[in-house]
Scaffold this active site. Structure first.
Site, mmCIF file in Angstrom:
data_model
loop_
_atom_site.group_PDB
_atom_site.id
_atom_site.type_symbol
_atom_site.label_atom_id
_atom_site.label_comp_id
_atom_site.label_asym_id
_atom_site.label_seq_id
_atom_site.Cartn_x
_atom_site.Cartn_y
_atom_site.Cartn_z
ATOM 1 N N CYS A 42 0.840 -1.197 0.000
ATOM 2 C CA CYS A 42 0.000 0.000 0.000
ATOM 3 C C CYS A 42 0.880 1.253 0.000
ATOM 4 C CB CYS A 42 -0.904 -0.007 1.233
ATOM 5 S SG CYS A 42 -2.086 1.372 1.276
ATOM 6 N N ARG A 46 2.815 4.869 6.603
ATOM 7 C CA ARG A 46 3.214 4.210 7.854
ATOM 8 C C ARG A 46 3.834 2.834 7.630
ATOM 9 N NH1 ARG A 46 -2.739 4.819 10.223
ATOM 10 N NH2 ARG A 46 -3.071 4.299 8.023
ATOM 11 N N HIS A 98 -1.893 -4.065 5.063
ATOM 12 C CA HIS A 98 -1.732 -3.652 6.465
ATOM 13 C C HIS A 98 -3.108 -3.447 7.073
ATOM 14 C CE1 HIS A 98 -2.702 0.677 5.826
ATOM 15 N NE2 HIS A 98 -2.307 0.395 4.600
ATOM 16 N N CYS A 101 -6.195 -0.116 6.966
ATOM 17 C CA CYS A 101 -5.879 0.489 5.666
ATOM 18 C C CYS A 101 -6.995 1.465 5.269
ATOM 19 C CB CYS A 101 -5.731 -0.608 4.611
ATOM 20 S SG CYS A 101 -5.407 0.037 2.951
HETATM 21 CO CO CO Z 1 -3.393 1.090 3.053
#
Ligand code: CO
Length: 206
Positions: A42, A46, A98, A101
């Site tokens: 993604c 982070r 993750h 998201c």
């Molecule tokens: Co994401």
């Protein structure tokens, strides 16, 4: 505009430290890269892919987009996969999603959306509908959200396994494994979803 000069100062410190600690490493990258795997993740800020895997520049080839999607009609993603598999000859492709998201969350929102993001996230919206009954059995919206994040990764691994680029690699007898992982912000840990596929025999419809 103060922020951007700071980035150049950070960069100079980083480059000096690498040159001091590992002389020859950066000039070596001028000559070639030899990444062991392709990371499809993604765009989320982070998830610092190299850092969480403990890998240096040159060790991971990457493609990132919102909600880590693999779409056969996306020339960007397909070109990255082609280069990784045919030229760099990576042996592993990891789809790493993750939890929490924002892209997956947006696809759960029932209010009408427009713009390119809405179209991009349409497959996640479809997946949510398809998995509606299994998601409904979970206790909270947060659990449904995080489960959809996992299901989305599993779906992308399946999509990868069906790609002509990947099938061709297997047909030629070359080793290539596909994996689905999740990253968790609050622990900093990666989790394997045990959805790995190493050849066409493992991709019978489930
Ligand atoms: Co994401």
């Amino acid at each position: 505009m103060r922020y951007l000069p700071e980035i150049f100062a950070n960069n100079r410190r980083w480059a000096e430290a690498v040159r001091r600690e590992r002389p020859g490493y950066l000039p070596g990258l001028n000559v070639s890269q030899n990444p062991r795997f392709l990371w499809i993740g993604c765009s989320d800020s982070r998830v610092p892919a190299n850092e969480i895997c403990g890998l240096q520049p040159g060790e991971m080839f990457k493609h990132r987009n919102v909600a880590n999607l693999v779409r056969e009609n996306d020339p960007n993603c397909q070109a990255v996969i082609q280069y990784a598999v045919h030229t760099l000859k990576v042996r592993h492709i990891v789809v790493c999603g993750h939890y929490h998201c924002g892209g997956v969350r947006a696809a759960m929102d029932d209010t009408p959306q427009d713009g390119p993001l809405a179209g991009w996230l349409a497959p996640v919206r479809d997946l949510r509908q398809h998995e509606g009954s299994s998601l409904a059995g979970l206790d909270s919206e947060e659990q449904r959200w995080n489960r959809l994040c996992e299901l989305n990764v599993i779906e992308q691994v399946r999509s990868l396994a069906a790609l002509p680029l990947v099938r061709q690699t297997w047909d030629e007898g070359r080793p290539l494994s596909l994996h689905g992982w999740m990253y968790e912000f609050h622990t900093g840990l990666l989790h394997d979803l045990d959805t790995s596929i190493s050849g066409p025999q493992a991709t019978a419809p489930s």
